[in-house]
Enzyme design. Structure first.
Site, PDB file in Angstrom:
ATOM      1  N   PRO A   2       0.824  -1.219   0.000  1.00 20.82           N
ATOM      2  CA  PRO A   2       0.000   0.000   0.000  1.00 20.82           C
ATOM      3  C   PRO A   2       0.853   1.261   0.000  1.00 20.82           C
ATOM      4  O   PRO A   2       1.821   1.360   0.739  1.00 20.82           O
ATOM      5  CB  PRO A   2      -0.813  -0.122   1.293  1.00 20.82           C
ATOM      6  N   GLU A   3       0.511   2.199  -0.850  1.00 17.11           N
ATOM      7  CA  GLU A   3       1.172   3.500  -0.892  1.00 17.11           C
ATOM      8  C   GLU A   3       0.264   4.512  -0.199  1.00 17.11           C
ATOM      9  O   GLU A   3      -0.841   4.189   0.219  1.00 17.11           O
ATOM     10  CB  GLU A   3       1.427   3.909  -2.347  1.00 17.11           C
TER      11      GLU A   3
END
Ligand SMILES: [Zn+2]
Length: 271
Positions: A2-3
């Site tokens: 996840p960014e």
């Protein structure tokens, strides 16, 4: 992994479901995540969720007496489900709230981690104290970025990836925003004009906001029981497109390695 936009999307979804709720119980099925998780039940039982915020890629659950900080690592997911939904594989922690909803944490690779921090002074914790400003916050201005670039001869991409300068841009969004700003990723930070830095800051905000807005439509996935992660497929202009056609000029997207990370760019569009 996840960014920032995914974490922000998760944050929004969690806050809409959990803000104001009182935590009744915490079941830790498996506590050996990246670091052993602390005794959440003792610290959090009976406490109300005031708000859920985000700093870089940490989710911050503000309870009335303590802050629960959570990093999703590589494969962590939160799901909000009703109490009677059976546990899924890799479900390690379950929070039970007063309205019958449960918050489940799943993490197949267990690189996620959590900590209990004081409401006052949490910013001084080692996880947070050296962090630069948020890329979508008011402090991240062209003037600030120009100041950070200063006389530094390292590449502009390395500046964008330095969490002491600005948090949470990450490799994907560094590549994408440099492409949009027409700046070559290896260009020395001290050799970029103020007007181009101005455009770069604008493009960084824009590309992150677009990703967050795209993620909004997938919130329903991560609150449902379908087992699908809430993260979304992005459409990137350069990232992951080495050898493909540049959508702007028809040239070829190239990949180089900078500081151990793959950089994607268009040699014709970016100078
Ligand atoms: Zn091009």
């Amino acid at each position: 992994m996840p960014e920032l936009p995914e974490v922000e999307t998760v944050r929004r979804g969690l806050e809409s479901h959990l803000a104001g709720r009182i935590l009744e119980r915490v079941d830790v099925i498996r506590g050996d995540l990246r670091y052993p998780i602390p005794d959440l039940g003792a610290a959090l039982r009976g406490q109300r969720v005031l708000s859920i915020e985000r700093r870089a890629k940490y989710l911050l659950f503000f309870f009335n007496g303590v802050l629960l900080s959570w990093h999703l690592g590589m494969t962590g997911h939160f799901h909000v489900l009703s109490r009677d939904v059976p546990a899924a594989a890799h479900e390690h922690v379950r929070f039970l709230f007063d309205d019958g909803k449960t918050l489940r944490y799943r993490d197949p690779r267990r690189f996620g981690y959590a900590g209990l921090l004081p409401l006052q002074g949490w910013r001084q914790h080692p996880w947070f104290r050296d962090m630069g400003p948020e890329p979508l916050g008011d402090e991240f201005t062209p003037e600030y970025l120009a100041h950070c670039c200063g006389k530094r001869r390292i590449s502009i991409k390395q500046i964008l990836m330095d969490a002491r300068v600005v948090v949470g841009i990450g490799n994907i969004y560094a590549c994408e925003s440099l492409f949009r700003a027409h700046i070559h990723p290896v260009r020395a930070a001290n050799r970029i004009s103020d007007s181009r830095l101005q455009q770069l800051v604008r493009e960084i905000r824009q590309v992150l906001m677009e990703a967050i807005n795209a993620g909004g439509s997938s919130i329903s996935d991560f609150v449902c029981a379908d087992g699908k992660p809430g993260y979304f497929a992005h459409s990137f202009r350069v990232y992951g497109r080495a050898g493909k056609v540049c959508l702007d000029c028809g040239g070829e997207i190239r990949r180089i390695v900078q500081a151990g990370r793959g950089t994607f760019f268009c040699p014709a569009c970016q100078r």
